[in-house]
Design a protein around this motif. Sequence first.
Motif, mmCIF file in Angstrom:
data_model
loop_
_atom_site.group_PDB
_atom_site.id
_atom_site.type_symbol
_atom_site.label_atom_id
_atom_site.label_comp_id
_atom_site.label_asym_id
_atom_site.label_seq_id
_atom_site.Cartn_x
_atom_site.Cartn_y
_atom_site.Cartn_z
ATOM 1 N N UNK A 46 0.827 -1.207 0.000
ATOM 2 C CA UNK A 46 0.000 0.000 0.000
ATOM 3 C C UNK A 46 0.859 1.254 0.000
ATOM 4 N N UNK A 47 1.994 1.207 0.705
ATOM 5 C CA UNK A 47 2.927 2.340 0.710
ATOM 6 C C UNK A 47 3.429 2.620 -0.704
ATOM 7 N N UNK A 48 3.719 1.552 -1.455
ATOM 8 C CA UNK A 48 4.177 1.717 -2.832
ATOM 9 C C UNK A 48 3.115 2.431 -3.674
ATOM 10 N N UNK A 49 1.866 1.961 -3.604
ATOM 11 C CA UNK A 49 0.805 2.562 -4.425
ATOM 12 C C UNK A 49 0.493 3.985 -3.992
ATOM 13 N N UNK A 50 0.560 4.247 -2.689
ATOM 14 C CA UNK A 50 0.333 5.623 -2.209
ATOM 15 C C UNK A 50 1.425 6.555 -2.735
ATOM 16 N N UNK A 51 2.661 6.064 -2.741
ATOM 17 C CA UNK A 51 3.781 6.871 -3.233
ATOM 18 C C UNK A 51 3.667 7.122 -4.732
ATOM 19 N N UNK A 52 3.128 6.143 -5.470
ATOM 20 C CA UNK A 52 3.074 6.232 -6.933
ATOM 21 C C UNK A 52 1.794 6.875 -7.467
ATOM 22 N N UNK A 53 0.873 7.249 -6.600
ATOM 23 C CA UNK A 53 -0.341 7.916 -7.060
ATOM 24 C C UNK A 53 0.013 9.219 -7.773
ATOM 25 N N UNK A 54 -0.628 9.458 -8.919
ATOM 26 C CA UNK A 54 -0.335 10.703 -9.653
ATOM 27 C C UNK A 54 -0.956 11.907 -8.946
ATOM 28 N N UNK A 55 -1.913 11.652 -8.049
ATOM 29 C CA UNK A 55 -2.508 12.732 -7.270
ATOM 30 C C UNK A 55 -3.636 13.470 -7.958
ATOM 31 N N UNK A 56 -4.054 12.971 -9.117
ATOM 32 C CA UNK A 56 -5.064 13.700 -9.886
ATOM 33 C C UNK A 56 -6.430 13.686 -9.206
ATOM 34 N N UNK A 57 -6.807 12.547 -8.602
ATOM 35 C CA UNK A 57 -8.147 12.487 -7.993
ATOM 36 C C UNK A 57 -8.048 12.233 -6.486
ATOM 37 N N UNK A 58 -9.000 12.759 -5.762
ATOM 38 C CA UNK A 58 -8.970 12.733 -4.297
ATOM 39 C C UNK A 58 -9.015 11.324 -3.698
#
Length: 365
Positions: free
Chosen positions: A293-305
């Motif tokens: 989950x840490x990996x996916x949180x770090x790799x989120x592009x941040x476009x959607x909330x």
Amino acid sequence: LIDMVKRSGLRGRGGAGFPAGVKWGYMPKGPGIQKFVAVNTDEGEPGTFKDREIVERDPHQVIEGVIIAAYAVGASRAYVYIRGEFFLGVKRWIKAIADAYEYGFLGRNILGSGFDLDMSVHRGAGAYICGEETAMLESLEGKRGNPRLKPPYPAQVGLFSLPTLVHNIETLACIPHILQRGPEWFAGIGTAESKGPKIFSVSGHVNRPGNYELPLGVTLREIIYEHAGGIRGGRELKAVIPGGASTPMLTASQIDVPMAYETLKAAGSELGTGAILVLDETTCMVETARRLTKFFAHESCGRCTPCRIGSQRLYETLNRIESGQGTMDDIDRAVELARGIDGITFCPMGAMLVNPARSAIQYFR
């Protein structure tokens, strides 16, 4: 050519499993339309390392697949997108493309056919989201690698707003063999809905980790115990993630499932990229879910909330449990967070990021 690929039953090997021939058929027909082929060598998912080895060991068969695909859909330009960290892969791509130009397989009037194709390689900056086809196209255009809204799909509006055929390199590596041996040969391997051979990347607690090319439909048990040499140290199997870090895990009692699109879906998981992460009895499932989950949180592009904030909250919740400060309410909170992220994010990454935690809780609450 398009009909042959359709008859072969080849499905995309990048994770989505969309029929390749159908995708080729979506490309607009007729002369005078500029079209592209985009080759996806991003491969950023934990546990997946098949594309990297194909490029490092034999990029030429991929180039041949690109040339055939470009000819079939009428594209005159091909772009290779590769993960920035794959330094050896970049060097191999550059050398192989230069070789193809030297021998007349790329460039103007290829082998006197009247067909032109130019090809070049481009490095990404190591963003996991750029493995998603539209984010990859954005990055190729020199923009931030954010996914685009679909539809329109790349076959209609792709790179530089022109029709683009996007393929994973394992998919393209299959094309020369389908043409050489015939679509019936390819369709004769595998299952009713999953045709051909597949490269399975096996890692984790096994004696012989590595890439194994086997027919689709082979069981997880055979891959783990026959090809990968069984569990390291003679320990018991606890769980398996069958299709890369973004797919739901399975328990030791489910490893007789055939590795095919339809059978894994029925078992509650997905084939994904075919990356098998094997976890033995010593594995802490909270730490496994927390780390992924840490990996996916770090790799989120941040476009959607839901993805930008939800992934961080899910990671914080798992971190609290792992550090010994969690409560039973935190487990329910993690499930609720997963429900509030899956299905409402801008791109499919939302569903992917909740799978490690959700499946770990499902089987090991």
